[in-house]
Design an enzyme around this catalytic site. Structure first.
Site: not given
Ligand code: NAD
Length: 416
Positions: A108
């Site tokens: 990561k």
């Molecule tokens: P992103 O940046 O695209 O979206 C994050 C979202 O969370 C946004 O809508 C933001 O406004 C919201 N957010 C942030 N802080 C917040 C809070 N305190 N309360 C409510 N909403 C909040 O990120 P993402 O890629 O969607 O990732 C989200 C989660 O999924 C992370 O934990 C990431 O590690 C996990 N994840 C992502 C992927 C991927 O392919 N992108 C894969 C596996 C896991």
């Protein structure tokens, strides 16, 4: 390891690792080798801001384990992305790639930065600066980054370009790229879609279905948005959604297509005219069948676990549930589909993208979706079987399956 409510993210992941290692009968020395990251790189990330000032941020790349294949894991831009959090996420990737059965290890990356007010030029310069700093330890056969919080296909395109300027052509160095640069059809939607594929399996094998099943989703970024779209597609009712800007709720089910258009226009779910506003803090405890945390870590914790109403939690986010809250949910019989299974769709399609880059051959979106479904269905079947065999939670079962596969690869290599 003793269960405490103030465990750091890495301690929390290792709490479950230790329990799985116990279940699998691993020796203390084998446990130490498997739990310890192979390499941790801390880098300075300087950035010339648009106003001419010079900022310096701290970034990391943690390579946790590569017994099963090249290190693999996303890059996060977030103020909380310190070394402990990045370690925890790298470790989760090791167990996740093993649960999914894709031939990668775990890694990561992250920069401790809030990019909310960054211009596109600043975001690009930050990404190039970080890529130069970690450029010598990533590569198509060594360590392959991908998007995570606050990073997307455009950020991966800048990363790819900077890497190729330094090291020559190598599109397989990063996944989650734009399709025009060798990205895969279906990658953007893969994590959210995968959450719903796994949810479907959980319900189907339990004799349930999507009909009359309500969902609340925290986070409407890459994961939350695509989970919402796929859920509606499969007949679920998405009744509440939140992001950093606020939360909205509609008993009869949100019009997710209209909500998505609203977010594209305004940047937040807040103010969406087709629903009622709600307190963002209430999203997690709202009265629904299924809760999908899809934002940041540690949100389901001692302070709110007693009020969680959902009977199924699908962890779209990484590490959203603290270990003590997880125990409380298990005691109450809440089904928690753990991150290393629920959100494995992203790394699975990243694997398909990497394969396509190496083959120089593009797959159709249908093929990606069919193979994704096969991988996730089979991962769920393996985890379910382990849970039944050990009489344990899906989380412990998933860790047990992941740890067993990494153990086997490490033994075959002679490293443990
Ligand atoms: P992103 O940046 O695209 O979206 C994050 C979202 O969370 C946004 O809508 C933001 O406004 C919201 N957010 C942030 N802080 C917040 C809070 N305190 N309360 C409510 N909403 C909040 O990120 P993402 O890629 O969607 O990732 C989200 C989660 O999924 C992370 O934990 C990431 O590690 C996990 N994840 C992502 C992927 C991927 O392919 N992108 C894969 C596996 C896991």
């Amino acid at each position: 390891m003793e269960l405490r409510s103030d465990m750091s993210p890495f301690e929390g992941v290792n709490y479950f690792f230790e329990r799985a290692a116990e279940l699998n009968g691993l020796s203390d020395s084998d446990r130490r080798v498997l739990a310890t990251p192979t390499r941790e790189m801390r880098v300075e990330v300087p950035l010339r801001r648009d106003d001419g000032s010079l900022d310096v941020y701290v970034g990391y790349r943690v390579q946790h384990d590569n017994a099963r294949g090249p290190y693999k894991g996303g890059i996060r831009y977030h103020h909380s992305a310190d070394l402990d959090e990045v370690r925890a996420l790298a470790s989760l990737m090791t167990w996740k790639t093993a649960v999914a059965g894709v031939p990668f290890g775990g890694a990561k990356g992250g920069i401790e930065v809030d990019t909310t007010d960054f211009s596109p030029r600043e975001l690009q310069a930050l990404t190039r600066s970080y890529t130069r700093a970690i450029g010598d330890i990533i590569g198509p056969t060594t360590d392959i980054p991908a998007p995570d919080m606050a990073t997307d296909a455009q950020v991966m395109a800048w990363l790819l370009d900077e890497y190729e300027q330094l090291h020559g052509l190598g599109p397989a160095v990063v996944t989650g790229k734009p399709i025009a640069l060798g990205g895969s059809p279906g990658r953007e939607a893969a994590t959210g879609t995968g959450c719903i594929i796994v949810l479907d399996e959980v319900l189907r094998t339990g004799g349930g279905s999507s009909e009359n099943t309500t969902i609340a989703i925290q986070g409407f970024g890459n994961v939350g948005r695509w989970a919402a779209i796929e859920a509606v597609e499969r007949g679920y009712s998405v009744v509440a959604v939140s992001d950093i800007g606020g939360a909205v709720h509609l008993d009869g089910g949100l019009d997710v297509a209209a909500l998505t258009a609203h977010v594209d226009e305004t940047g937040s779910v807040a103010g969406f005219a087709g629903a009622d506003a709600m307190d963002a803090d209430q999203l997690l405890t709202t009265d629904v069948d299924v809760l999908v945390p899809a934002a940041i870590g540690g949100v389901i914790n001692d302070s709110n676990v007693g009020d969680i109403a959902a009977s199924i939690i699908v962890e779209g986010a990484n590490n959203p549930t603290t270990p003590t809250a997880d125990e409380a949910l298990a005691d109450r019989g809440v089904t928690v589909v753990p991150d290393i299974l629920a959100n494995a769709g992203g790394v699975t399609v990243s694997y398909f993208e990497w394969v396509q880059n190496i083959q120089r051959f593009r797959w159709s979106e249908k093929r990606v979706l069919d193979e994704l479904t096969e991988v996730l269905t089979s991962a769920y079947t393996d985890v379910r079987a382990a849970a039944d065999q050990h009489g344990c939670s899906l989380r412990l079962a998933a860790f047990s399956v992941g740890v067993e596969r990494v153990t086997e690869a490490s033994r075959l290599r002679g490293t443990i």
